[in-house]
Design a protein around this motif. Structure first.
Motif, PDB file in Angstrom:
ATOM      1  N   PRO A  56      -6.184  -9.376  14.220  1.00  0.00           N
ATOM      2  CA  PRO A  56      -5.082  -9.453  13.261  1.00  0.00           C
ATOM      3  C   PRO A  56      -5.516  -9.908  11.872  1.00  0.00           C
ATOM      4  CG  PRO A  56      -4.832 -11.118  14.965  1.00  0.00           C
ATOM      5  CD  PRO A  56      -6.009 -10.288  15.338  1.00  0.00           C
ATOM      6  N   SER A  57      -6.624 -10.608  11.785  1.00  0.00           N
ATOM      7  CA  SER A  57      -7.094 -11.078  10.476  1.00  0.00           C
ATOM      8  C   SER A  57      -7.743  -9.974   9.658  1.00  0.00           C
ATOM      9  CB  SER A  57      -8.103 -12.216  10.646  1.00  0.00           C
ATOM     10  OG  SER A  57      -7.508 -13.303  11.297  1.00  0.00           O
ATOM     11  N   THR A  58      -8.486  -9.096  10.353  1.00  0.00           N
ATOM     12  CA  THR A  58      -9.253  -8.078   9.625  1.00  0.00           C
ATOM     13  C   THR A  58      -8.757  -6.659   9.848  1.00  0.00           C
ATOM     14  OG1 THR A  58     -10.808  -7.742  11.444  1.00  0.00           O
ATOM     15  CG2 THR A  58     -11.328  -9.505   9.856  1.00  0.00           C
ATOM     16  N   GLY A  59      -8.003  -6.452  10.928  1.00  0.00           N
ATOM     17  CA  GLY A  59      -7.569  -5.104  11.266  1.00  0.00           C
ATOM     18  C   GLY A  59      -8.627  -4.311  12.006  1.00  0.00           C
ATOM     19  N   ALA A  60      -9.803  -4.900  12.199  1.00  0.00           N
ATOM     20  CA  ALA A  60     -10.893  -4.207  12.891  1.00  0.00           C
ATOM     21  C   ALA A  60     -10.538  -4.013  14.368  1.00  0.00           C
ATOM     22  CB  ALA A  60     -12.189  -5.002  12.772  1.00  0.00           C
ATOM     23  N   VAL A  61     -10.902  -2.857  14.900  1.00  0.00           N
ATOM     24  CA  VAL A  61     -10.657  -2.569  16.304  1.00  0.00           C
ATOM     25  C   VAL A  61     -11.640  -3.376  17.151  1.00  0.00           C
ATOM     26  CG1 VAL A  61     -10.684  -0.794  18.101  1.00  0.00           C
ATOM     27  CG2 VAL A  61      -9.743  -0.274  15.841  1.00  0.00           C
ATOM     28  N   VAL A  62     -11.105  -4.178  18.057  1.00  0.00           N
ATOM     29  CA  VAL A  62     -11.918  -4.986  18.969  1.00  0.00           C
ATOM     30  C   VAL A  62     -12.104  -4.239  20.289  1.00  0.00           C
ATOM     31  CG1 VAL A  62     -12.063  -7.195  20.192  1.00  0.00           C
ATOM     32  CG2 VAL A  62     -11.053  -7.111  17.909  1.00  0.00           C
ATOM     33  N   ILE A  63     -11.013  -3.635  20.768  1.00  0.00           N
ATOM     34  CA  ILE A  63     -11.053  -2.842  21.995  1.00  0.00           C
ATOM     35  C   ILE A  63     -10.381  -1.505  21.693  1.00  0.00           C
ATOM     36  CG2 ILE A  63     -10.373  -2.709  24.424  1.00  0.00           C
ATOM     37  CD1 ILE A  63     -10.032  -5.794  24.337  1.00  0.00           C
ATOM     38  N   PRO A  64     -11.164  -0.420  21.695  1.00  0.00           N
ATOM     39  CA  PRO A  64     -10.568   0.890  21.427  1.00  0.00           C
ATOM     40  C   PRO A  64      -9.560   1.285  22.510  1.00  0.00           C
ATOM     41  CG  PRO A  64     -12.962   0.969  21.219  1.00  0.00           C
ATOM     42  CD  PRO A  64     -12.618  -0.348  21.844  1.00  0.00           C
ATOM     43  N   ALA A  65      -8.579   2.075  22.118  1.00  0.00           N
ATOM     44  CA  ALA A  65      -7.590   2.602  23.058  1.00  0.00           C
ATOM     45  C   ALA A  65      -8.288   3.309  24.212  1.00  0.00           C
ATOM     46  CB  ALA A  65      -6.658   3.566  22.334  1.00  0.00           C
ATOM     47  N   ASN A  66      -7.685   3.233  25.387  1.00  0.00           N
ATOM     48  CA  ASN A  66      -8.158   3.931  26.580  1.00  0.00           C
ATOM     49  C   ASN A  66      -9.574   3.560  26.999  1.00  0.00           C
ATOM     50  OD1 ASN A  66      -5.705   5.438  26.938  1.00  0.00           O
ATOM     51  ND2 ASN A  66      -6.336   6.608  25.140  1.00  0.00           N
ATOM     52  N   SER A  67      -9.946   2.314  26.797  1.00  0.00           N
ATOM     53  CA  SER A  67     -11.295   1.855  27.161  1.00  0.00           C
ATOM     54  C   SER A  67     -11.368   1.410  28.609  1.00  0.00           C
ATOM     55  CB  SER A  67     -11.702   0.658  26.285  1.00  0.00           C
ATOM     56  OG  SER A  67     -11.917   1.043  24.966  1.00  0.00           O
TER      57      SER A  67
END
Length: 172
Positions: A149-160
């Motif tokens: 939430p702080s950076t918007g970076a994807v931590v876990i991609p969808a459908n992983s």
């Protein structure tokens, strides 16, 4: 600092995701309902294909997750979603990339507050037990990206498909 934020975000997500509450509380104020989610056959097959491609032989649960118990542990196990656990874990993907882990102290949470894959697998071992979980998307974080939430970076991609190494330190 970024790693600390990412770890905190994941811990909160792990606790907050896939918990479903009953309308009526039980005697100890624990109100979790067991997950009835079963991964679609396509997800189960994709996960089996990944395991096979990596030379991993694991046991399949009826929900569609796979697991390897390396040490069953002894004594108390998580007999309900109201059980409080202290665990060490490492979370990642089949490519070896890690997205979270405990560091120093174990994580402490009620079983009903974590993803469905954990809810279904953790009761299979007791205090001192160790296992590796291979969790399909439907029993993990599903079809949406999990972002910091702080950076918007994807931590876990969808459908992983997810891989967790878990050690149960204590069960209450």
């Amino acid at each position: 600092m970024k790693k600390l934020v990412a770890l905190s975000v994941f811990a909160l997500l792990l606790i907050a995701v896939s918990c479903k509450k009953n309308a009526a509380p039980v005697s100890n104020n624990c109100t979790y309902t067991p997950s009835t989610i079963v991964a679609p056959l396509a997800e189960q097959q994709a996960l089996q294909d990944s395991l096979t491609a990596h030379g991993i032989q694991a046991t399949k649960d009826s929900s569609g997750l796979f697991y390897i118990i390396t040490k069953p542990g002894s004594g108390t196990s998580a007999t309900s979603l109201c059980s409080t656990l202290a665990v060490y874990y490492r979370a990642g993907f089949f490519d070896g990339k890690k997205f979270d882990s405990t560091s120093g102290n174990p994580a402490i949470f009620q079983l009903g507050r974590v993803i469905a894959g954990w809810q279904k697998a953790i009761p299979k071992i007791a205090r001192g037990g160790e296992m590796t979980l291979y969790i399909p998307p439907s029993l993990g974080y599903g079809s949406k990206d999990v972002t910091n939430p702080s950076t918007g970076a994807v931590v876990i991609p969808a459908n992983s498909n997810l891989v967790f190494d878990v050690v149960i330190v204590d069960v209450r």
